[in-house]
Design a protein around this motif. Structure first.
Motif, mmCIF file in Angstrom:
data_model
loop_
_atom_site.group_PDB
_atom_site.id
_atom_site.type_symbol
_atom_site.label_atom_id
_atom_site.label_comp_id
_atom_site.label_asym_id
_atom_site.label_seq_id
_atom_site.Cartn_x
_atom_site.Cartn_y
_atom_site.Cartn_z
ATOM 1 N N GLY B 471 -31.991 -57.604 -19.678
ATOM 2 C CA GLY B 471 -31.627 -59.283 -19.778
ATOM 3 C C GLY B 471 -30.303 -59.842 -19.355
ATOM 4 N N ALA B 472 -29.666 -58.887 -18.668
ATOM 5 C CA ALA B 472 -28.430 -59.345 -18.127
ATOM 6 C C ALA B 472 -28.389 -60.610 -17.315
ATOM 7 N N LYS B 473 -27.520 -61.564 -17.778
ATOM 8 C CA LYS B 473 -27.425 -62.777 -16.731
ATOM 9 C C LYS B 473 -26.828 -62.363 -15.410
ATOM 10 N N ARG B 474 -26.127 -61.294 -15.187
ATOM 11 C CA ARG B 474 -25.718 -61.174 -14.017
ATOM 12 C C ARG B 474 -25.032 -59.617 -14.143
ATOM 13 N N ALA B 475 -25.142 -58.949 -12.922
ATOM 14 C CA ALA B 475 -24.780 -57.455 -12.974
ATOM 15 C C ALA B 475 -24.324 -57.193 -11.743
ATOM 16 N N TRP B 476 -23.248 -56.410 -11.359
ATOM 17 C CA TRP B 476 -22.760 -55.934 -10.339
ATOM 18 C C TRP B 476 -22.151 -54.532 -10.417
ATOM 19 N N ARG B 477 -22.178 -54.065 -9.049
ATOM 20 C CA ARG B 477 -21.801 -52.626 -8.870
ATOM 21 C C ARG B 477 -20.125 -52.753 -8.581
ATOM 22 N N HIS B 478 -19.686 -51.485 -8.827
ATOM 23 C CA HIS B 478 -18.178 -51.133 -8.190
ATOM 24 C C HIS B 478 -18.462 -50.103 -7.340
ATOM 25 N N PRO B 479 -17.854 -50.177 -6.190
ATOM 26 C CA PRO B 479 -17.850 -49.259 -4.918
ATOM 27 C C PRO B 479 -17.931 -47.863 -5.540
ATOM 28 N N VAL B 480 -18.946 -46.780 -5.007
ATOM 29 C CA VAL B 480 -18.789 -45.623 -5.463
ATOM 30 C C VAL B 480 -17.961 -44.948 -4.144
ATOM 31 N N THR B 481 -16.793 -44.595 -4.158
ATOM 32 C CA THR B 481 -16.095 -44.139 -3.192
ATOM 33 C C THR B 481 -15.191 -42.948 -3.637
ATOM 34 N N PRO B 482 -14.887 -42.135 -2.608
ATOM 35 C CA PRO B 482 -14.178 -40.584 -3.062
ATOM 36 C C PRO B 482 -13.149 -41.004 -3.911
ATOM 37 N N GLN B 483 -12.840 -40.059 -4.717
ATOM 38 C CA GLN B 483 -11.660 -40.196 -5.900
ATOM 39 C C GLN B 483 -10.151 -39.845 -5.089
ATOM 40 N N SER B 484 -9.325 -40.345 -5.623
ATOM 41 C CA SER B 484 -8.218 -39.983 -5.352
ATOM 42 C C SER B 484 -6.867 -39.661 -6.518
ATOM 43 N N SER B 485 -7.621 -39.904 -7.673
ATOM 44 C CA SER B 485 -6.978 -39.565 -8.842
ATOM 45 C C SER B 485 -8.090 -39.260 -10.117
ATOM 46 N N GLY B 486 -7.557 -38.463 -11.010
ATOM 47 C CA GLY B 486 -8.599 -38.463 -12.060
ATOM 48 C C GLY B 486 -7.853 -37.736 -13.478
ATOM 49 N N PRO B 487 -8.522 -38.149 -14.574
ATOM 50 C CA PRO B 487 -7.838 -37.458 -15.729
ATOM 51 C C PRO B 487 -8.609 -36.022 -16.191
ATOM 52 N N HIS B 488 -9.721 -35.865 -15.597
ATOM 53 C CA HIS B 488 -10.529 -34.626 -15.700
ATOM 54 C C HIS B 488 -9.835 -33.558 -14.909
ATOM 55 N N LEU B 489 -9.244 -32.609 -15.243
ATOM 56 C CA LEU B 489 -8.618 -31.595 -14.205
ATOM 57 C C LEU B 489 -9.068 -30.333 -14.679
ATOM 58 N N LEU B 490 -10.078 -29.863 -13.790
ATOM 59 C CA LEU B 490 -11.143 -28.665 -14.265
ATOM 60 C C LEU B 490 -10.986 -27.655 -13.020
ATOM 61 N N GLY B 491 -11.067 -26.426 -13.669
ATOM 62 C CA GLY B 491 -11.518 -25.280 -12.487
ATOM 63 C C GLY B 491 -10.701 -24.764 -11.825
ATOM 64 N N THR B 492 -9.521 -25.071 -12.101
ATOM 65 C CA THR B 492 -8.082 -24.309 -11.009
ATOM 66 C C THR B 492 -7.803 -23.125 -11.497
ATOM 67 N N CYS B 493 -8.264 -22.539 -12.668
ATOM 68 C CA CYS B 493 -7.924 -21.063 -13.000
ATOM 69 C C CYS B 493 -9.456 -20.323 -13.352
ATOM 70 N N ARG B 494 -10.432 -20.484 -12.984
ATOM 71 C CA ARG B 494 -11.686 -20.152 -13.521
ATOM 72 C C ARG B 494 -11.633 -19.191 -14.090
ATOM 73 N N MET B 495 -12.526 -18.942 -15.128
ATOM 74 C CA MET B 495 -13.065 -17.694 -15.648
ATOM 75 C C MET B 495 -13.906 -16.839 -14.916
ATOM 76 N N GLY B 496 -14.025 -15.499 -14.999
ATOM 77 C CA GLY B 496 -15.036 -14.794 -14.498
ATOM 78 C C GLY B 496 -14.964 -13.234 -14.668
ATOM 79 N N ASP B 497 -16.211 -12.602 -14.359
ATOM 80 C CA ASP B 497 -16.033 -11.320 -14.462
ATOM 81 C C ASP B 497 -15.356 -10.595 -13.363
#
Lengths: 200, 556
Positions: B471-497
């Motif tokens: 029942g929102a009076k009004r709703a809108w999207r923020h553009p989904v665009t490729p990211q150029s920064s982030g606080p989640h910094l994952l995967g750069t020394c991955r674990m593996g066998d």
């Protein structure tokens, strides 16, 4: 550094963290101390410390069109100009000179459009809005808008938002900022329905 | 400063462990190792703030990056979206965005605290390969990590209630979820109308007192802020005090590590850093643990290249710095008729995980969840800066009236989605720029995979439907665009066998250097669905057990 580059550095772009190299070199505690001093200065209604009276008139006039006084208080009543004054003497001090250049550039277009006027505060409100509309995409205006908002809604310790005018304007209670549920209409309604359900 | 009376170890006598970083992983490792009798030196770039230092000041915290040591003028990170391009110095927020303070990003995070599910650890086997990516299974299962998730629940402090599709848990939550806010009620209302299940949000914030810490006062200053009552379950609040009390842990704050040294046997034996006055120092160590985050850990390994390890430490695979994952995100906002007052209390009280699993029928890989939160409407200056929907006035009387009326009536729904591991998304060393300490800077290369953007958009589509159903009076999207920064910094020394395609083994020991461990977001193999900190902390508890066992068996 070009004006454009400087303003990019000075002013917020998007929603990210704002530039603040001087602030960081000075250290946050120093920043807080300066801000507290700003608050004291404001309360004493002293003269501006880092801007001239002419500059203050222009800042007040521009800020008043961004967040105007209507049936509720605006940037003028919130004392946003005091935020500008202290910011330009502390964490934005290294950009004060170029900022003055940008203000001068902003003012230089006024006489051509509005004969008889020299500076922004000479204009009536309708002409002020017309002129701002013509420059609203410029880095100067975007940065000025950001600082006006910071001066109205930032903590009063920074010189603006006097008597929490900004917070009251948007309906934000506090401080001391500690709440108990229900917080809003829909969760109160939800809790009442749950209570009724549990009671049946 | 909170470390005035702590133990002080001589620089030239090897301590059992030097830990680089005091955040989500480093804080736990410091506590576990030091309280079990090992000598520990933690080296942290940021200052040793405590609860009394944290404020509700939007200007210094959100706008000037007080907890992240300021803007990119300080960090001098560069960014590009393609490896063929020259990276440019980022403006404003650094591309790899994290807190520099004792406790790291667990101090300023939102505390949205989702466990991974069983599927997260074995998706590659279930779905098959994805061309052009390093999509892989983890070398551990949810079952292996679950006991440590429960330790995080009870020792770090997590509130919540089980969701309908959560993976199994061996212990209940230690405390109930937070009282639902209006944004949570509206997410629930809209989702139920559409047939999507909703659950209380698990949060790393105390709804009841735990382990000597108080419950949340619902001040609303969580996202980006430190908690002034220690109710947010940072390692600063939950782990560091015990580490300090052990008498075995020294925390050297405002010290920036620039190199890990190795000896003739190829073992890490010394950690070089700049002290608060900028002087070069070094600490001898029997073993070194890197928990500096998914951007700083690979930078340090690459900056530590020497004759013996010319491509950087622990990098015989070439995987150091590769496979950076931000998690992909999308956002929709809406206004309602009545006040939500969502600036009060924690950000998130309800989440929707109906689309957690990947579904090949969608035509792209990915999964995720939606949470309801005030986001910008948590604090008035950020809300006013953002203003209303695109196209609405951003200054003047109409603007002012809009924000005055809608600050209390606004909420957002965040789509939190997967990121695929790709070689081309990575951390390398910038050839030109140096940070304020003089260390060669982080060069971040990143472009979201098309599937990640598609999944984020899919979640945004659902969010718009939920707004409508609620029942929102009004709703809108923020553009989904490729990211150029982030606080989640994952995967750069991955674990593996396999040492040819991973940096650390399943116990976080580097394949190349037996006394060098790496434990932080860099260990991730896949990204999960957008809330990584719970898993970083569980990995740290698990790693600490294995590291201590190896040390006691003289096997490091």
């Amino acid at each position: 550094m070009s004006n454009e580059a400087l303003t990019r550095r000075l002013f917020l772009q998007g929603t990210g963290t704002l530039a603040g190299s001087t602030l960081m070199r000075a250290g946050i505690p120093a920043f807080i101390a300066v801000s507290q001093a700003a608050c004291s200065a404001k309360e004493e209604a002293t003269a501006f410390e880092n801007i001239t009276n002419a500059e203050a008139r222009e800042i007040i006039a521009i800020a008043a069109r961004i967040l105007p006084t209507t049936d509720t208080p605006g940037a003028t009543e919130a004392g946003a100009v005091y935020f500008f004054d202290k910011a330009l003497g502390s964490f934005l001090a290294d950009t004060a000179g170029p900022a003055r250049d940008m203000l001068a550039a902003f003012q230089s277009g006024i006489a051509g459009q509005f004969p008889g006027a020299e500076v922004f505060s000479d204009l009536g409100e309708a002409d002020q809005d017309k002129y701002l509309k013509s420059v609203e995409e410029t880095p100067f205006f975007q940065g000025f808008r950001f600082l006006t908002i910071a001066g109205v809604f930032g903590m009063a310790m920074h010189g603006g938002n006097r008597d929490d005018i900004g917070w009251k304007l948007v309906g934000m209670d506090g401080p001391p900022h500690a709440w108990v549920a229900p917080y809003g209409y829909y969760d109160a309604e939800y809790a009442a329905a749950q209570e009724q359900q549990n009671g049946e | 400063m909170a470390n005035e009376n702590q133990i002080s170890y001589p620089l030239d006598e090897a301590v059992d462990f030097v830990i680089v970083g005091s955040g989500s992983a480093g804080g736990i490792l410091a506590k576990e190792l030091s309280t079990n009798g090992f000598s520990v030196v933690v080296i942290e770039q940021g200052p040793f703030r405590t609860a009394k230092d944290f404020t509700h000041d939007e200007i210094s915290v959100l706008m000037f990056g007080e907890l992240s040591s300021g803007n990119n003028d300080v960090h001098q990170q560069t960014f590009r979206n393609d490896e063929s391009k020259e990276a440019e110095l980022a403006q404003g927020q650094p591309p790899a965005w994290y807190a520099q303070t004792v406790g790291g990003s667990s101090v300023h995070f939102t505390a949205n605290f989702w466990r991974f599910r069983e599927v997260d650890f074995k998706e590659r086997s279930l779905l098959g390969p994805i061309s052009g990516t390093n999509f892989a299974d983890w070398p551990i299962s949810y079952g292996e990590l679950e006991p440590y998730y429960s330790r995080v629940d009870w020792e770090i402090g997590v509130c919540g209630a089980p969701g309908p599709s959560d993976s199994f848990r061996s212990r209940p939550f230690p405390m109930p979820p937070m009282p639902v806010k209006s944004s949570g009620v509206l997410l629930e209302k809209g989702s139920k109308a559409l047939g999507f299940e909703v659950q209380p949000a698990p949060l790393a914030i105390l709804s009841k007192p735990l382990n000597g810490r108080p419950a949340c006062i619902h001040c609303g200053f969580c996202m980006g802020f430190g908690c002034e009552v220690n109710a947010k379950s940072s390692t600063l609040a939950a782990m560091i005090p015990a580490a300090m009390a052990s008498g075995n842990c020294e925390i050297r704050a405002e010290c920036a590590v620039f190199r890990v040294g190795t000896n003739a046997e190829g073992r890490a034996d010394e950690v070089f850093y700049y002290d608060p006055d900028g002087n070069e120092r070094s600490q001898k160590a029997k073993a070194v643990i890197l928990s500096a985050n998914g951007a700083e850990t690979p930078r340090l390994l690459l900056n530590s290249a020497n004759e013996q390890f010319p491509n950087g430490l622990a990098n015989s695979s070439g995987f150091v710095g590769r496979n950076l994952m931000f998690n992909c995100h999308s956002l929709a906002s809406g206004d309602f008729e009545e006040p939500l007052n969502d600036y009060k209390s924690v950000q998130v009280t309800r989440i929707m995980h109906h689309f957690y699993d990947a579904d090949p029928a969608r035509g792209f890989y990915g999964g995720g969840g939606i949470d309801a939160r005030p986001l910008f409407a948590a604090t008035p200056a950020m809300y006013a800066i953002m203003g209303g929907p695109p196209g609405d006035p951003k200054w003047g009387a109409e603007f002012k009236n809009y924000i005055a009326h809608n600050f209390t009536r606004n909420m957002s729904m965040t789509g939190n989605a997967t990121s695929l591991a790709q070689d081309s998304n990575n951390i390398t060393i910038d050839p030109t720029h140096k940070d304020n300490w003089g260390r060669p800077s982080i060069r971040l290369t990143y472009k979201d995979h098309d599937d990640d953007l598609a999944m984020a958009t899919f979640l945004q589509d659902r969010a718009m439907e939920i707004f409508d159903a609620a029942g929102a009076k009004r709703a809108w999207r923020h553009p989904v665009t490729p990211q150029s920064s982030g606080p989640h910094l994952l995967g750069t020394c991955r674990m593996g066998d396999d040492p040819d395609s991973s940096v650390v083994d399943k116990f976080h020991r580097s394949h190349d250097i037996p006394n060098l461990y790496i434990c932080d977001g860099s260990s991730f193999v896949t990204s999960g669905r957008g809330q990584p900190t719970m898993t970083i902390m569980a990995l740290a508890f698990r790693a600490s057990e294995h590291i201590m066992a190896a040390a006691r068996n003289n096997a490091i």
